[in-house]
Scaffold this motif. Structure first.
Motif, PDB file in Angstrom:
ATOM      1  N   THR A 105      -1.986  -6.750  -7.172  1.00  0.00           N
ATOM      2  CA  THR A 105      -2.286  -7.064  -5.785  1.00  0.00           C
ATOM      3  C   THR A 105      -1.591  -6.049  -4.887  1.00  0.00           C
ATOM      4  O   THR A 105      -0.377  -5.876  -4.981  1.00  0.00           O
ATOM      5  N   VAL A 106      -2.370  -5.388  -4.049  1.00  0.00           N
ATOM      6  CA  VAL A 106      -1.836  -4.375  -3.144  1.00  0.00           C
ATOM      7  C   VAL A 106      -1.999  -4.896  -1.718  1.00  0.00           C
ATOM      8  O   VAL A 106      -3.119  -5.118  -1.258  1.00  0.00           O
ATOM      9  N   SER A 107      -0.888  -5.072  -1.046  1.00  0.00           N
ATOM     10  CA  SER A 107      -0.926  -5.582   0.330  1.00  0.00           C
ATOM     11  C   SER A 107      -0.960  -4.431   1.327  1.00  0.00           C
ATOM     12  O   SER A 107      -0.396  -3.366   1.093  1.00  0.00           O
ATOM     13  N   SER A 108      -1.617  -4.689   2.451  1.00  0.00           N
ATOM     14  CA  SER A 108      -1.748  -3.640   3.479  1.00  0.00           C
ATOM     15  C   SER A 108      -0.606  -3.694   4.470  1.00  0.00           C
ATOM     16  O   SER A 108       0.209  -4.598   4.458  1.00  0.00           O
ATOM     17  N   ALA A 165       0.840  -1.194   0.000  1.00  0.00           N
ATOM     18  CA  ALA A 165       0.000   0.000   0.000  1.00  0.00           C
ATOM     19  C   ALA A 165       0.879   1.250   0.000  1.00  0.00           C
ATOM     20  O   ALA A 165       1.883   1.308   0.705  1.00  0.00           O
ATOM     21  N   GLY A 166       0.478   2.221  -0.812  1.00  0.00           N
ATOM     22  CA  GLY A 166       1.257   3.432  -0.959  1.00  0.00           C
ATOM     23  C   GLY A 166       2.253   3.380  -2.102  1.00  0.00           C
ATOM     24  O   GLY A 166       2.828   4.419  -2.471  1.00  0.00           O
ATOM     25  N   GLY A 167       2.462   2.205  -2.649  1.00  0.00           N
ATOM     26  CA  GLY A 167       3.420   2.037  -3.737  1.00  0.00           C
ATOM     27  C   GLY A 167       2.830   2.380  -5.090  1.00  0.00           C
ATOM     28  O   GLY A 167       1.690   2.849  -5.201  1.00  0.00           O
ATOM     29  N   SER A 168       3.630   2.126  -6.128  1.00  0.00           N
ATOM     30  CA  SER A 168       3.249   2.472  -7.494  1.00  0.00           C
ATOM     31  C   SER A 168       3.508   1.310  -8.444  1.00  0.00           C
ATOM     32  O   SER A 168       4.395   0.479  -8.211  1.00  0.00           O
ATOM     33  N   LEU A 169       2.735   1.276  -9.502  1.00  0.00           N
ATOM     34  CA  LEU A 169       2.937   0.361 -10.611  1.00  0.00           C
ATOM     35  C   LEU A 169       2.582   1.094 -11.893  1.00  0.00           C
ATOM     36  O   LEU A 169       1.738   2.004 -11.884  1.00  0.00           O
ATOM     37  N   ARG A 170       3.206   0.689 -12.991  1.00  0.00           N
ATOM     38  CA  ARG A 170       2.811   1.206 -14.291  1.00  0.00           C
ATOM     39  C   ARG A 170       2.416   0.035 -15.183  1.00  0.00           C
ATOM     40  O   ARG A 170       3.238  -0.828 -15.472  1.00  0.00           O
ATOM     41  N   LEU A 171       1.172   0.039 -15.584  1.00  0.00           N
ATOM     42  CA  LEU A 171       0.681  -0.971 -16.510  1.00  0.00           C
ATOM     43  C   LEU A 171       0.861  -0.477 -17.940  1.00  0.00           C
ATOM     44  O   LEU A 171       0.780   0.718 -18.208  1.00  0.00           O
ATOM     45  N   ALA A 172       1.085  -1.422 -18.834  1.00  0.00           N
ATOM     46  CA  ALA A 172       1.187  -1.111 -20.254  1.00  0.00           C
ATOM     47  C   ALA A 172       0.224  -1.997 -21.031  1.00  0.00           C
ATOM     48  O   ALA A 172       0.019  -3.160 -20.686  1.00  0.00           O
ATOM     49  N   CYS A 173      -0.346  -1.442 -22.074  1.00  0.00           N
ATOM     50  CA  CYS A 173      -1.249  -2.162 -22.970  1.00  0.00           C
ATOM     51  C   CYS A 173      -0.693  -2.000 -24.379  1.00  0.00           C
ATOM     52  O   CYS A 173      -0.772  -0.912 -24.959  1.00  0.00           O
ATOM     53  N   ALA A 206       2.998   6.122 -31.448  1.00  0.00           N
ATOM     54  CA  ALA A 206       4.133   5.646 -32.243  1.00  0.00           C
ATOM     55  C   ALA A 206       4.560   4.250 -31.797  1.00  0.00           C
ATOM     56  O   ALA A 206       5.116   3.476 -32.582  1.00  0.00           O
ATOM     57  N   LYS A 207       4.312   3.938 -30.521  1.00  0.00           N
ATOM     58  CA  LYS A 207       4.656   2.626 -29.974  1.00  0.00           C
ATOM     59  C   LYS A 207       3.437   1.726 -29.824  1.00  0.00           C
ATOM     60  O   LYS A 207       3.537   0.627 -29.269  1.00  0.00           O
ATOM     61  N   ASN A 208       2.267   2.196 -30.266  1.00  0.00           N
ATOM     62  CA  ASN A 208       1.033   1.405 -30.134  1.00  0.00           C
ATOM     63  C   ASN A 208       0.810   0.955 -28.688  1.00  0.00           C
ATOM     64  O   ASN A 208       0.416  -0.190 -28.439  1.00  0.00           O
ATOM     65  N   THR A 209       1.019   1.844 -27.743  1.00  0.00           N
ATOM     66  CA  THR A 209       0.953   1.455 -26.335  1.00  0.00           C
ATOM     67  C   THR A 209       0.210   2.520 -25.522  1.00  0.00           C
ATOM     68  O   THR A 209       0.393   3.722 -25.734  1.00  0.00           O
ATOM     69  N   VAL A 210      -0.618   2.029 -24.615  1.00  0.00           N
ATOM     70  CA  VAL A 210      -1.297   2.871 -23.632  1.00  0.00           C
ATOM     71  C   VAL A 210      -0.792   2.477 -22.257  1.00  0.00           C
ATOM     72  O   VAL A 210      -0.603   1.296 -21.979  1.00  0.00           O
ATOM     73  N   TYR A 211      -0.576   3.464 -21.415  1.00  0.00           N
ATOM     74  CA  TYR A 211      -0.039   3.238 -20.080  1.00  0.00           C
ATOM     75  C   TYR A 211      -1.054   3.646 -19.008  1.00  0.00           C
ATOM     76  O   TYR A 211      -1.877   4.541 -19.224  1.00  0.00           O
ATOM     77  N   LEU A 212      -0.949   2.991 -17.867  1.00  0.00           N
ATOM     78  CA  LEU A 212      -1.719   3.398 -16.697  1.00  0.00           C
ATOM     79  C   LEU A 212      -0.738   3.481 -15.533  1.00  0.00           C
ATOM     80  O   LEU A 212      -0.283   2.460 -15.022  1.00  0.00           O
ATOM     81  N   GLN A 213      -0.391   4.707 -15.162  1.00  0.00           N
ATOM     82  CA  GLN A 213       0.474   4.927 -14.016  1.00  0.00           C
ATOM     83  C   GLN A 213      -0.381   4.962 -12.763  1.00  0.00           C
ATOM     84  O   GLN A 213      -1.292   5.789 -12.662  1.00  0.00           O
ATOM     85  N   MET A 214      -0.087   4.065 -11.832  1.00  0.00           N
ATOM     86  CA  MET A 214      -0.892   3.945 -10.620  1.00  0.00           C
ATOM     87  C   MET A 214      -0.025   4.276  -9.417  1.00  0.00           C
ATOM     88  O   MET A 214       0.949   3.569  -9.133  1.00  0.00           O
ATOM     89  N   ASN A 215      -0.354   5.355  -8.740  1.00  0.00           N
ATOM     90  CA  ASN A 215       0.367   5.799  -7.550  1.00  0.00           C
ATOM     91  C   ASN A 215      -0.531   5.703  -6.325  1.00  0.00           C
ATOM     92  O   ASN A 215      -1.751   5.592  -6.443  1.00  0.00           O
ATOM     93  N   SER A 216       0.095   5.770  -5.164  1.00  0.00           N
ATOM     94  CA  SER A 216      -0.644   5.730  -3.896  1.00  0.00           C
ATOM     95  C   SER A 216      -1.644   4.581  -3.868  1.00  0.00           C
ATOM     96  O   SER A 216      -2.815   4.755  -3.511  1.00  0.00           O
ATOM     97  N   LEU A 217      -1.176   3.418  -4.244  1.00  0.00           N
ATOM     98  CA  LEU A 217      -2.067   2.262  -4.354  1.00  0.00           C
ATOM     99  C   LEU A 217      -2.627   1.858  -2.996  1.00  0.00           C
ATOM    100  O   LEU A 217      -1.948   1.977  -1.955  1.00  0.00           O
TER     101      LEU A 217
END
Length: 129
Positions: free
Chosen positions: A126-129, A14-22, A75-86
């Motif tokens: 998965t976000v752990s507490s 919890a509180g961490g970050s991840l970046r997803l890519a599509c 240009a890279k055919n990619t969408v990102y989801l930056q997730m902060n303060s998880l």
């Protein structure tokens, strides 16, 4: 036809970050609006964020506004989801989806899962507490 492959999921505190890519296959990626959705065990699929084909417009669920940012690199055919303060309640399988919308304007996207034509297989967050 377009194929979507998500990546970047994992386990974070919890509180961490991840970046997803599509990552999308095929041409004319800029003609697709792209959305991120998530589904937790025992719950319905819910809208997370979306972005128009030209990236001129974005939208977020209230539960993630201010913490998540959607962006795209056509240009890279990619969408990102930056997730902060998880938070633990962000735990779910996250899927991206593409909506073929070449004539809908630069600001078009939809929050409705039924409006999307193609879906990826999903990535677990998965976000752990």
């Amino acid at each position: 036809q377009v194929q979507l492959v998500e990546s970047g999921g994992g386990l974070v505190q919890a509180g961490g970050s991840l970046r997803l890519a599509c990552a999308a296959s095929g041409r004319t990626f800029s003609a697709y609006a792209v959305g991120w959705f998530r589904q937790a065990p025992g719950k319905e699929r819910e809208f997370v964020a979306a972005i128009s084909g030209s990236a001129g417009s974005t939208g977020y669920a209230d539960s993630v506004k201010g913490r998540f940012t959607i962006s795209r690199d056509n240009a890279k055919n990619t969408v990102y989801l930056q997730m902060n303060s998880l938070k633990p309640e962000d735990t779910a399988v996250y899927s991206c989806a593409a909506d073929w919308a070449p004539y809908s304007g630069d600001s078009y996207y939809t929050r409705l899962p039924g409006g999307y034509d193609y879906w990826g297989q999903g990535t677990q967050v998965t976000v752990s507490s």
